[in-house]
Design an enzyme around this catalytic site. Structure first.
Site: not given
Ligand code: VG1
Ligand code: CO
Length: 553
Positions: A27, A31, A122-123, A135, A287, A289, A291-292, A354, A373, A375, A386, A506
């Protein structure tokens, strides 16, 4: 003194390698566990695949930075050596190897570079046993579209060699310019360009007055992740919030052992501070990085789906969006709250798969101003990622202008537009084949569902979401199973594309409640009938062995 000046003329080295399985970006980039990235040639192969396929990066400027997690510095040294050997003219690197994801996007755009490499998972948790990620973002500043990530992945499957330089590590901690071979490396302040952009969008005076009013108490939880330095500079230094307003502001390589995911489950401490007799007026978090975002009011949680809708409805109150918005987009599993706002405003509304990469074309084409989103991601055309702090500042600007509490703004919003009750249930580290089996089972059911009665709902449509990009016509299939009911309620099933262990299932649930008398109900309780339908339809317990989700947001 630069390496060049010392007379160590460095020849690029060509190193033989063999492909690794599974370097397909998910996504949001590639990772994997840190251990996977540390295998000899693993990172190098992926980086060379970027240079081999994104050929215009050579000869131009590349932005490099990450969220500061474990392995960030080492990875940056590797990337800089490879960039120099691959003919990149100049690299812009955040001091200490730090750039939040939105700040990287800001820098890529501001200096008209050829793109950037962002290091983050990210998270996901960090540390030697945690996750790492990489990325590529394109010159527009956003995550590479699927055509690009597909090409990079294809290259990783045939790669035979990569180019690097044999040279000492670059000092990442001193601002200024150094050279590696023929490449200039400029170490930049990671915060200032971004902070300046925020000042251009929001009414800092109004927010400053709110902080000084003596009746407003807030905390921002940086979760020991990358937004610490950004939040301290912007919220405490520039906006004058009391020192200590930013919690966990020290960025740590392992995020203090925590899970840098700003939600009700992982930011419990902050949530607790907005409850009880001494509750804060406002709480926010970001989060790994940056962006959340999570937005909390006094005894009140704003779902990210509602947040997008509220920002859209109030954008004209904020300097950067005073002229109004052109359109909105939301990812498919995000609630339809924003759709109602777009309809009233008379602007376009798009439903995308997504992942932020799907908003890029719409933003570039000027079709949308805001997007989000479920999320915990919200953003606008100011960058192409984001943006956590941006969303927090947007809310603070609204609170300052409207002189109302978060709960009052939300309640008013629901009275005007109705409320889309919403929740997401995650089942983590599920056996991968069981999860695939569950999705296949649902796919088989799809054609027979329309017209069927499930619980007290009647199915109106059921499909596996596919998207055709309205700008470039590219097609993305199998983006999640949608089941829509005649009442407007929806259930969505999707497998995560960011996890690194097993599969994460999910389930996204939503229903519409027009009656203000019923807007204050407890979410999980109100959603129980739909939750039961989803569990039964997906045969969740039988197929995954789980009777309850791991994370409810
Ligand atoms: C998750 C979220 C998605 C978001 C992605 C990256 O992906 O659901 O909405 O864009 O993380 O966010 P997935 O495929 O695990 O549902 V971040 O803040 O991790 O770059
Ligand atoms: Co993030």
């Amino acid at each position: 003194m630069s390496i060049h000046a010392k007379g160590l003329k460095m020849q690029p080295q060509v190193i033989a390698t063999t492909p690794f399985e599974g370097q397909r970006p998910g996504t949001s980039g590639l990772r994997k566990k840190v251990g996977a990235f540390r295998q000899p040639h693993y990172l190098e192969n992926f980086v060379q695949a970027i240079f081999d396929t994104q050929t215009d990066v050579a000869g131009g400027t590349l932005v490099v930075g990450g969220d500061g997690r474990y392995y960030n510095r080492e990875a940056i040294q590797t990337i800089l050596r490879m960039a120099a050997a691959n003919g990149v003219k100049r690299a812009l690197v955040g001091r200490g190897g730090i750039l939040s994801t939105p700040a990287a996007s800001c820098v890529i755009r501001k200096y008209r570079t050829r793109g950037g490499i962002i290091l983050s998972a990210s998270h996901n948790p960090g540390g030697p046993d945690g996750d790492f990620g990489i990325k590529f973002n394109i010159a527009a500043g956003g995550p590479a579209p699927e055509s690009v990530t597909d090409a990079i992945f294809a290259r990783t499957q045939t790669i035979r060699e990569y180019r690097t330089l044999d040279c000492p590590a670059t000092d990442l901690d001193t601002l200024g310019t150094v050279r590696i071979g023929d490449m200039e490396v400029e170490i930049i302040d990671p915060v200032s360009d971004y902070a300046e952009l925020m000042e251009s969008l929001f009414d800092f005076n109004a927010i400053h007055q709110l902080f000084n009013s003596g009746i407003f108490r807030m905390r921002f939880d940086a979760m020991h992740a990358v937004t610490g330095p950004y939040a301290k500079e912007i919220i405490e230094t520039r906006l004058g919030a009391a020192p200590g307003t930013v919690l966990n502001g020290e960025a740590l390589e392992d995020f203090g052992g925590g899970h840098p995911d700003p939600n009700l489950a992982h930011a419990k401490e902050l949530v607790a501070m907005t409850e009880g007799p001494d509750a804060l007026d406002f709480g926010a978090a970001s989060d790994g990085d940056g962006d959340r975002n999570m937005i909390l009011g006094k005894k009140c949680f704003v779902t990210p789906s509602d947040s997008l809708a509220v920002l859209a409805a109030n954008a004209h109150l904020v300097p950067g969006y005073r002229a109004g918005i052109r359109g909105v987009a939301r990812s498919m599993p995000t609630s339809q709250a924003a759709d109602r706002v777009a309809e009233q405003l008379g602007v376009e509304c798009f439903e995308t798969p997504t992942g932020w990469k799907f908003f890029g074309n719409l933003l570039d084409a000027g079709r949308i101003t805001l997007c989000g989103e479920e999320s915990f991601g919200t953003g606008s055309d100011h960058v192409r990622e984001k943006d956590g702090l941006w969303a927090v500042l947007f809310w603070l600007n609204l609170l300052a202008v409207r002189q109302q509490s978060v709960a009052e703004i939300l309640a008013e919003h629901w009275r005007r537009f109705g409320r889309n009750f919403y929740t997401r249930h995650d089942y983590e580290e599920v056996d991968a084949s069981a999860a695939e089996g569950l999705m296949d089972h649902l796919r088989i059911l799809l054609p027979d569902l329309p017209g069927r009665r499930l619980g007290d709902q009647t199915v109106s449509y059921a499909d596996d979401f596919a998207y055709t990009d309205p700008i470039d016509g590219s097609r993305s299939e199998r983006q999640g199973i949608r089941i829509g009911f005649e009442s407007g309620a929806r259930i969505v099933f999707r497998l995560s594309g960011t996890g690194t262990e097993g599969a994460t299932l999910r389930i996204y649930l939503e229903f519409f409640e027009p009656d203000p008398e019923r807007h204050q109900r407890d979410t999980q309780e109100a959603m129980q009938p739909l939750i039961l339908i989803a569990r039964e339809l997906g045969q969740i317990e039988a197929r995954t062995g789980r009777s309850e989700p791991d994370v409810v947001t």
